[in-house]
Scaffold this motif. Structure first.
Motif, PDB file in Angstrom:
ATOM      1  N   ASP A   5       0.805  -1.225   0.000  1.00 48.15           N
ATOM      2  CA  ASP A   5       0.000   0.000   0.000  1.00 48.15           C
ATOM      3  C   ASP A   5       0.833   1.267   0.000  1.00 48.15           C
ATOM      4  O   ASP A   5       0.272   2.359   0.116  1.00 48.15           O
ATOM      5  CB  ASP A   5      -0.935   0.004   1.205  1.00 48.15           C
ATOM      6  CG  ASP A   5      -0.173   0.018   2.529  1.00 48.15           C
ATOM      7  OD1 ASP A   5       1.050  -0.237   2.504  1.00 48.15           O
ATOM      8  OD2 ASP A   5      -0.793   0.289   3.576  1.00 48.15           O
ATOM      9  N   SER A   6       2.158   1.172  -0.091  1.00 51.69           N
ATOM     10  CA  SER A   6       2.974   2.384   0.005  1.00 51.69           C
ATOM     11  C   SER A   6       4.320   2.204  -0.684  1.00 51.69           C
ATOM     12  O   SER A   6       4.726   1.089  -1.025  1.00 51.69           O
ATOM     13  CB  SER A   6       3.183   2.781   1.475  1.00 51.69           C
ATOM     14  OG  SER A   6       3.913   1.762   2.140  1.00 51.69           O
ATOM     15  N   ILE A   7       4.998   3.324  -0.884  1.00 54.02           N
ATOM     16  CA  ILE A   7       6.337   3.342  -1.474  1.00 54.02           C
ATOM     17  C   ILE A   7       7.304   3.832  -0.409  1.00 54.02           C
ATOM     18  O   ILE A   7       7.073   4.882   0.220  1.00 54.02           O
ATOM     19  CB  ILE A   7       6.387   4.279  -2.696  1.00 54.02           C
ATOM     20  CG1 ILE A   7       5.463   3.757  -3.802  1.00 54.02           C
ATOM     21  CG2 ILE A   7       7.807   4.434  -3.223  1.00 54.02           C
ATOM     22  CD1 ILE A   7       5.314   4.725  -4.965  1.00 54.02           C
ATOM     23  N   TYR A   8       8.382   3.114  -0.228  1.00 54.63           N
ATOM     24  CA  TYR A   8       9.384   3.476   0.765  1.00 54.63           C
ATOM     25  C   TYR A   8      10.299   4.564   0.199  1.00 54.63           C
ATOM     26  O   TYR A   8      10.888   4.402  -0.868  1.00 54.63           O
ATOM     27  CB  TYR A   8      10.197   2.240   1.157  1.00 54.63           C
ATOM     28  CG  TYR A   8      11.273   2.503   2.180  1.00 54.63           C
ATOM     29  CD1 TYR A   8      10.953   2.878   3.484  1.00 54.63           C
ATOM     30  CD2 TYR A   8      12.618   2.385   1.848  1.00 54.63           C
ATOM     31  CE1 TYR A   8      11.937   3.121   4.431  1.00 54.63           C
ATOM     32  CE2 TYR A   8      13.613   2.621   2.784  1.00 54.63           C
ATOM     33  CZ  TYR A   8      13.263   3.000   4.074  1.00 54.63           C
ATOM     34  OH  TYR A   8      14.251   3.241   5.006  1.00 54.63           O
ATOM     35  N   ILE A   9      10.408   5.690   0.910  1.00 57.94           N
ATOM     36  CA  ILE A   9      11.239   6.805   0.455  1.00 57.94           C
ATOM     37  C   ILE A   9      12.584   6.814   1.148  1.00 57.94           C
ATOM     38  O   ILE A   9      13.630   7.034   0.514  1.00 57.94           O
ATOM     39  CB  ILE A   9      10.519   8.146   0.713  1.00 57.94           C
ATOM     40  CG1 ILE A   9       9.214   8.207  -0.087  1.00 57.94           C
ATOM     41  CG2 ILE A   9      11.430   9.324   0.334  1.00 57.94           C
ATOM     42  CD1 ILE A   9       8.384   9.462   0.198  1.00 57.94           C
ATOM     43  N   GLY A  10      12.608   6.610   2.430  1.00 60.39           N
ATOM     44  CA  GLY A  10      13.860   6.635   3.187  1.00 60.39           C
ATOM     45  C   GLY A  10      13.587   6.576   4.673  1.00 60.39           C
ATOM     46  O   GLY A  10      12.459   6.321   5.116  1.00 60.39           O
ATOM     47  N   GLY A  11      14.652   6.820   5.468  1.00 55.35           N
ATOM     48  CA  GLY A  11      14.535   6.721   6.914  1.00 55.35           C
ATOM     49  C   GLY A  11      14.851   8.024   7.616  1.00 55.35           C
ATOM     50  O   GLY A  11      15.771   8.747   7.233  1.00 55.35           O
ATOM     51  N   SER A  12      14.073   8.306   8.643  1.00 57.25           N
ATOM     52  CA  SER A  12      14.287   9.500   9.462  1.00 57.25           C
ATOM     53  C   SER A  12      14.340   9.132  10.940  1.00 57.25           C
ATOM     54  O   SER A  12      14.070   9.953  11.806  1.00 57.25           O
ATOM     55  CB  SER A  12      13.156  10.500   9.244  1.00 57.25           C
ATOM     56  OG  SER A  12      11.916   9.941   9.675  1.00 57.25           O
ATOM     57  N   GLY A  13      14.678   7.877  11.213  1.00 60.10           N
ATOM     58  CA  GLY A  13      14.479   7.302  12.538  1.00 60.10           C
ATOM     59  C   GLY A  13      13.252   6.419  12.510  1.00 60.10           C
ATOM     60  O   GLY A  13      13.045   5.555  13.362  1.00 60.10           O
ATOM     61  N   LYS A  14      12.431   6.629  11.499  1.00 56.17           N
ATOM     62  CA  LYS A  14      11.292   5.775  11.179  1.00 56.17           C
ATOM     63  C   LYS A  14      11.157   5.734   9.665  1.00 56.17           C
ATOM     64  O   LYS A  14      11.795   6.512   8.944  1.00 56.17           O
ATOM     65  CB  LYS A  14       9.994   6.292  11.829  1.00 56.17           C
ATOM     66  CG  LYS A  14       9.524   7.632  11.291  1.00 56.17           C
ATOM     67  CD  LYS A  14       8.270   8.071  12.019  1.00 56.17           C
ATOM     68  CE  LYS A  14       7.719   9.369  11.445  1.00 56.17           C
ATOM     69  NZ  LYS A  14       7.172   9.208  10.089  1.00 56.17           N
ATOM     70  N   ASP A  15      10.364   4.818   9.160  1.00 55.70           N
ATOM     71  CA  ASP A  15      10.173   4.711   7.707  1.00 55.70           C
ATOM     72  C   ASP A  15       9.324   5.879   7.195  1.00 55.70           C
ATOM     73  O   ASP A  15       8.249   6.163   7.745  1.00 55.70           O
ATOM     74  CB  ASP A  15       9.480   3.395   7.349  1.00 55.70           C
ATOM     75  CG  ASP A  15      10.389   2.191   7.550  1.00 55.70           C
ATOM     76  OD1 ASP A  15      11.593   2.405   7.779  1.00 55.70           O
ATOM     77  OD2 ASP A  15       9.890   1.050   7.483  1.00 55.70           O
ATOM     78  N   GLU A  16       9.834   6.537   6.180  1.00 55.63           N
ATOM     79  CA  GLU A  16       9.071   7.577   5.496  1.00 55.63           C
ATOM     80  C   GLU A  16       8.526   6.996   4.192  1.00 55.63           C
ATOM     81  O   GLU A  16       9.302   6.529   3.343  1.00 55.63           O
ATOM     82  CB  GLU A  16       9.942   8.796   5.204  1.00 55.63           C
ATOM     83  CG  GLU A  16      10.467   9.490   6.442  1.00 55.63           C
ATOM     84  CD  GLU A  16       9.360  10.084   7.309  1.00 55.63           C
ATOM     85  OE1 GLU A  16       8.301  10.484   6.747  1.00 55.63           O
ATOM     86  OE2 GLU A  16       9.535  10.139   8.536  1.00 55.63           O
ATOM     87  N   THR A  17       7.220   6.961   4.070  1.00 57.79           N
ATOM     88  CA  THR A  17       6.584   6.302   2.933  1.00 57.79           C
ATOM     89  C   THR A  17       5.575   7.231   2.262  1.00 57.79           C
ATOM     90  O   THR A  17       5.148   8.245   2.843  1.00 57.79           O
ATOM     91  CB  THR A  17       5.869   5.009   3.365  1.00 57.79           C
ATOM     92  OG1 THR A  17       4.846   5.341   4.310  1.00 57.79           O
ATOM     93  CG2 THR A  17       6.855   4.019   3.976  1.00 57.79           C
ATOM     94  N   LEU A  18       5.212   6.842   1.058  1.00 54.27           N
ATOM     95  CA  LEU A  18       4.178   7.545   0.294  1.00 54.27           C
ATOM     96  C   LEU A  18       3.024   6.576   0.082  1.00 54.27           C
ATOM     97  O   LEU A  18       3.193   5.520  -0.551  1.00 54.27           O
ATOM     98  CB  LEU A  18       4.745   8.004  -1.052  1.00 54.27           C
ATOM     99  CG  LEU A  18       3.754   8.599  -2.061  1.00 54.27           C
ATOM    100  CD1 LEU A  18       3.112   9.865  -1.496  1.00 54.27           C
ATOM    101  CD2 LEU A  18       4.456   8.900  -3.370  1.00 54.27           C
ATOM    102  N   LEU A  19       1.861   6.882   0.633  1.00 60.56           N
ATOM    103  CA  LEU A  19       0.701   6.007   0.495  1.00 60.56           C
ATOM    104  C   LEU A  19       0.195   6.027  -0.941  1.00 60.56           C
ATOM    105  O   LEU A  19      -0.053   7.099  -1.517  1.00 60.56           O
ATOM    106  CB  LEU A  19      -0.422   6.453   1.435  1.00 60.56           C
ATOM    107  CG  LEU A  19      -0.171   6.263   2.935  1.00 60.56           C
ATOM    108  CD1 LEU A  19      -1.338   6.835   3.732  1.00 60.56           C
ATOM    109  CD2 LEU A  19       0.036   4.791   3.274  1.00 60.56           C
ATOM    110  N   LEU A  20       0.029   4.843  -1.535  1.00 63.63           N
ATOM    111  CA  LEU A  20      -0.413   4.759  -2.930  1.00 63.63           C
ATOM    112  C   LEU A  20      -1.803   5.342  -3.130  1.00 63.63           C
ATOM    113  O   LEU A  20      -2.084   5.970  -4.150  1.00 63.63           O
ATOM    114  CB  LEU A  20      -0.378   3.296  -3.391  1.00 63.63           C
ATOM    115  CG  LEU A  20       1.010   2.707  -3.658  1.00 63.63           C
ATOM    116  CD1 LEU A  20       0.917   1.205  -3.876  1.00 63.63           C
ATOM    117  CD2 LEU A  20       1.668   3.377  -4.846  1.00 63.63           C
ATOM    118  N   LYS A  21      -2.699   5.151  -2.166  1.00 66.39           N
ATOM    119  CA  LYS A  21      -4.061   5.637  -2.356  1.00 66.39           C
ATOM    120  C   LYS A  21      -4.146   7.161  -2.286  1.00 66.39           C
ATOM    121  O   LYS A  21      -5.169   7.743  -2.656  1.00 66.39           O
ATOM    122  CB  LYS A  21      -5.001   5.001  -1.332  1.00 66.39           C
ATOM    123  CG  LYS A  21      -4.756   5.405   0.100  1.00 66.39           C
ATOM    124  CD  LYS A  21      -5.772   4.716   1.015  1.00 66.39           C
ATOM    125  CE  LYS A  21      -5.552   5.109   2.474  1.00 66.39           C
ATOM    126  NZ  LYS A  21      -6.556   4.438   3.356  1.00 66.39           N
TER     127      LYS A  21
END
Length: 519
Positions: A5-21
């Motif tokens: 359901d998402s695209i992984y962008i990178g880490g900031s101490g947690k996963d930064e993602t882009l939700l597909l919906k």
């Protein structure tokens, strides 16, 4: 590379993602030259492709073409993957890619027609003023009214000449048509042709569905437009991408908010679209960006400075990746401040200061969360790409083009019967009609000696020297003979009436007496 359901962008101490919906809510990638914008674009394109979403993007420097080939193991890539806790998921892979090129040199030719581009974008491309744009609108209206197809530049040139010939008539029907404006448009067309603009217009025209292909294993096709040469004609580049965006808007059906986009469109060097753009064009872009979301299309602008994008459009870009900006001048400082203010504040982060301190491959990231609310901005290490960093070789490019699913579809031009040919045929018919009329008049003049009509007026038959008697027509001779006959008859009738009078009788008796004496 992407979750379901998402695209992984990178880490900031947690996963930064882009939700597909929420990916069709559009986005922005900004940053100074050399700060990592192209890599951010590359990893997002990889993520969308893996999720089954087709992608279109322009390759400004040629570096993005490497997405078609698997990456090569390098220490700094492996280190970045470890730093963000991504090493167990990180692998090298190639992605399905189709190369396009307006000039047909580094990819499949991509064309559209004059009619599909329309007068607004064409006026922008030719840098016309309001008066000249008005003439162009009249030209398109006339072409529609008379069923004349406008496909390529030769059709447009033919229509301009046609409008010029009928300027006085068309001014009464459509409004003022200035021959001066027509001349200015014709000169601009010559400039456009020298810049290679004639490569854009013609057939076969692009079928937008060829940008929306997926592979048999479900991955989205990444369409890469070779734009290194195209960037020498920045207005041509901007108009082409804006036309493409408008075409997507017009052709695709409404889908609301799908679970993932039907297509993601990356508009690199976006400032070229808005530089010196007339208000009508900016309003058109704003309308398309606002409404195309419901067609399932996500639009991501890529530029150096968020101030390059008008505020009305910037407000619609919910997913942000901000790379470093430099603050060497007052204008730069203003841009940094404006960029910082577009993010949802992070109490633990001085956003304005951090923007100037980001290293290569670092970015401030804020994406839309559950209900479409922007997430708190986070300083993020962008993940390394799985595909190659850097361009493909010429041999690899040729191999990929020949293996493309659309190889041979657009490679040969087609010259259909259109306005240029139609107007030429119309002119030929008019010329033949005039010749037949002239021949008939000449025959009539030879037979009856009457003047015959020529293009310059009436011409009298040639009777030789001026002192030769002028031959009269049969009609005139008959009238005069009839006139003489009428006068003679009137005299005879008058003499006959006088015989009945006394004077007449005396004359008769005198005449008879003379005759008797003679015998």
């Amino acid at each position: 590379m992407a979750k379901t359901d998402s695209i992984y962008i990178g880490g900031s101490g947690k996963d930064e993602t882009l939700l597909l919906k929420l990916a069709n809510r559009h986005g922005l990638i900004t940053g100074a030259t050399g700060t990592g914008k192209t890599v951010s674009l590359q990893i997002l394109a990889e993520g969308f492709s893996s999720a089954g979403v087709p992608v279109f993007c322009a390759d400004i420097k040629g570096d993005l073409s490497g997405i078609a080939k698997a990456g090569v193991e390098k220490d700094f890539l492996e280190k970045r993957a470890r730093d963000i806790g991504f090493s167990d998921k990180y692998s090298y892979d190639a992605f399905p890619t189709v190369f396009w090129d307006l000039y047909g040199e580094q990819g499949h030719p991509v064309r559209t027609t004059i009619s599909e581009v329309g007068p607004l974008l064409l006026a922008r491309l030719l840098e016309l003023n309001d008066t000249q744009e008005g003439v162009l609108n009249i030209l398109f209206e006339l072409a529609d009214d008379e069923g004349l197809l406008l496909l390529d530049l030769k059709d447009l040139r033919a229509m301009l000449a046609h409008v010029s010939d009928r300027a006085q008539e068309l001014s009464r029907l459509y409004g003022n048509v200035s021959k001066t404006s027509i001349g200015a448009i014709q000169r601009r067309l010559l400039v456009l042709e020298r810049q290679g603009g004639d490569n854009l217009f013609g057939e076969p025209a692009l079928d937008i569905r060829d940008f929306m292909r997926t592979t048999q294993d479900g991955r989205g096709m990444i369409n890469v437009l070779a734009a290194d040469k195209l960037m020498n004609s920045p207005k041509l580049y901007a108009v082409f991408l804006l036309w493409l965006l408008s075409e997507l808007f017009e052709e695709l059906p409404e889908v609301g908010d799908p679970e993932k986009p039907k297509l993601v469109f990356f508009f690199d060097e976006a400032h070229l679209l808005f530089n010196d753009a007339p208000k009508a064009l900016v309003e058109k872009v704003e309308q398309v960006v606002r409404l195309i979301r419901s067609k399932g299309v996500g639009v991501y602008f890529v530029t150096q400075n968020p101030m390059d994008v008008p505020e009305t459009i910037l407000a619609q870009l919910g997913n942000r990746v901000q790379h470093a900006l430099r603050a060497f001048t007052p204008r730069d400082q203003k841009a940094v401040r404006a960029a910082a203010q577009t993010f949802r504040p992070n109490p633990d982060l001085d956003t304005e200061r951090v923007i100037t301190e980001l290293g290569v491959g670092e970015a401030l990231v804020s994406t839309l969360e559950g209900k479409g609310i922007p997430s708190i901005v986070q300083r993020t290490l962008v993940r390394p790409p799985s595909s190659r960093l850097g361009p493909v070789t010429e041999a690899e490019r040729r191999e990929l083009i020949q293996a493309s699913p659309i190889f041979g579809v657009y490679d040969r031009t087609r010259d259909r019967h259109s306005a240029c040919e139609m107007l030429a045929e119309r002119a030929e018919r008019e010329l033949r009609k005039e010749e037949r009329q002239r021949e008939e008049e000449e025959r009539h003049a030879e037979q009856y000696g009457e003047p015959r009509r020529t293009r310059s007026g009436f011409q009298l038959p040639d009777f030789g020297r001026d002192d030769r008697p002028r031959r009269e027509s049969r009609k005139t001779t008959t009238k005069r003979r009839q006139s003489r006959d009428t006068v003679l008859e009137a005299g005879m009738k008058s003499a006959a009436r006088s015989l009945g009078s006394s004077l007449g009788r005396a004359l008769v008796r005198g005449l008879l007496g003379s005759l008797k004496r003679g015998f």
